[in-house]
Write an enzyme that holds these catalytic residues in place. Sequence first.
Site, PDB file in Angstrom:
ATOM      1  N   GLU A  36      18.793  17.128  -0.328  1.00 38.95           N
ATOM      2  CA  GLU A  36      17.904  17.540  -1.527  1.00 38.95           C
ATOM      3  C   GLU A  36      17.799  16.525  -2.487  1.00 38.95           C
ATOM      4  OE1 GLU A  36      18.587  21.390  -2.970  1.00 38.95           O
ATOM      5  OE2 GLU A  36      17.937  22.469  -0.951  1.00 38.95           O
ATOM      6  N   ASP A 184     -13.341   0.895  13.740  1.00 40.83           N
ATOM      7  CA  ASP A 184     -14.124   2.047  13.957  1.00 40.83           C
ATOM      8  C   ASP A 184     -15.033   2.102  12.798  1.00 40.83           C
ATOM      9  OD1 ASP A 184     -12.369   2.937  11.764  1.00 40.83           O
ATOM     10  OD2 ASP A 184     -10.829   3.785  12.948  1.00 40.83           O
ATOM     11  N   LYS A 207     -15.147   4.109  18.076  1.00 41.84           N
ATOM     12  CA  LYS A 207     -13.792   4.907  18.331  1.00 41.84           C
ATOM     13  C   LYS A 207     -13.774   6.308  18.451  1.00 41.84           C
ATOM     14  CE  LYS A 207     -10.038   5.355  15.743  1.00 41.84           C
ATOM     15  NZ  LYS A 207      -8.738   4.919  14.799  1.00 41.84           N
TER      16      LYS A 207
HETATM   17  C1  R5P Z   1      -8.100   6.426  11.350  1.00 47.02           C
HETATM   18  O1  R5P Z   1      -9.319   6.449  11.272  1.00 47.02           O
HETATM   19  C2  R5P Z   1      -7.515   5.245  10.799  1.00 47.02           C
HETATM   20  O2  R5P Z   1      -8.310   4.420  10.002  1.00 47.02           O
HETATM   21  C3  R5P Z   1      -6.621   4.118  11.507  1.00 47.02           C
HETATM   22  O3  R5P Z   1      -7.605   3.531  12.371  1.00 47.02           O
HETATM   23  C4  R5P Z   1      -5.717   4.869  12.355  1.00 47.02           C
HETATM   24  O4  R5P Z   1      -4.947   5.465  11.679  1.00 47.02           O
HETATM   25  C5  R5P Z   1      -4.688   3.767  12.911  1.00 47.02           C
HETATM   26  O5  R5P Z   1      -3.876   4.505  13.813  1.00 47.02           O
HETATM   27  P1  R5P Z   1      -3.032   3.922  14.960  1.00 47.02           P
HETATM   28  O6  R5P Z   1      -2.350   2.571  14.699  1.00 47.02           O
HETATM   29  O7  R5P Z   1      -1.971   5.132  15.588  1.00 47.02           O
HETATM   30  O8  R5P Z   1      -4.139   3.686  16.132  1.00 47.02           O
END
Ligand code: R5P
Length: 312
Positions: A36, A184, A207
């Site tokens: 804690e 994305d 994505k």
């Molecule tokens: C999600 O939309 C975020 O912007 C990142 O693209 C995502 O969190 C990346 O996660 P990872 O590295 O696990 O693919």
Amino acid sequence: MPVVSGSNAGELASSLAAELNWEHHPLEVRRFPDSEGYVRVPQNSIESIRSEPVVVVATTFPDSGIVEALLILEAIHDVRKGDLTDLTNEDTRELDDVGPGIFLAVPYFGYSRQDKRFQRGEVISAKLLARLLTRRVDGMIVLDLHAPAVLDDLELPVSFVSSMPEIAEHLQANVKPDFVLSPDKGAIERANHVANAIGCRFSYLEKTRIDAHTIEHKAKDLDVDGAIVAIVDDMISTGGTICKASDALRRQGAVAVHAACTHGLFTGGAITRLANHVDGVHATDSLPNPRSVVSGAPAIARGVRELINRVL
Ligand code: R5P
């Protein structure tokens, strides 16, 4: 004015204090044997914290960071309220409430990706966290929040700031990209900012997330033959998004691929995975990580100045 920190943002708070020309006051923070947390405002910080507005720097990751942030904010609130009676009874002077003036700067806002009820029965964790964290604060600064709309219904001023200007400067000096890619749709605005600042070409991918470890990108023709490309995102967690985007870029002729983000979470072997797919990884110090090469302090300082002008 004082910039206060606990255990997870000490270096960043110190850089922020230097950037603002304020004083850094590290709090006494430790863990009990059962794990804690314990937080105390040291005696020699009490006067500063009561005499001027305070900025608390706290990253709410991992979960222990959330509890620590709540403890720090409660301690600062009590000190500013004059609520200092303790069991030692060494100092029984009555102190006034010095009023509002607590600002919370969150370099990395943990739980920011759970910002919607994706399925019935889920908690909108980001909203819950925001409500808890702002209980004792008069304004909040958040660095590169995943989706700022999640804080729309908060009834206090929030300054959203971004490290993309500093990331652009770093990439231009060290990578010299010909092309910036958003992996994305969510990162388009940030990555586009970097492309514009550098003055290079830009595109994005679409994505679909299958699960926490698996994503798919829709095929797209990218004009990257012979190009040095920087993929820019708000955060890298497992690295899956970046690795998939990098593979697509290389298939289309990119000669070098770098990844840049504000929040370097780098979970579960991400650094090794990334090393097999990209030529370099560049992150800020919003949370401690092995690829921290850009300071988040200038961006947070912009937010502090803006918020203080707006509120005080
Ligand atoms: C999600 O939309 C975020 O912007 C990142 O693209 C995502 O969190 C990346 O996660 P990872 O590295 O696990 O693919």
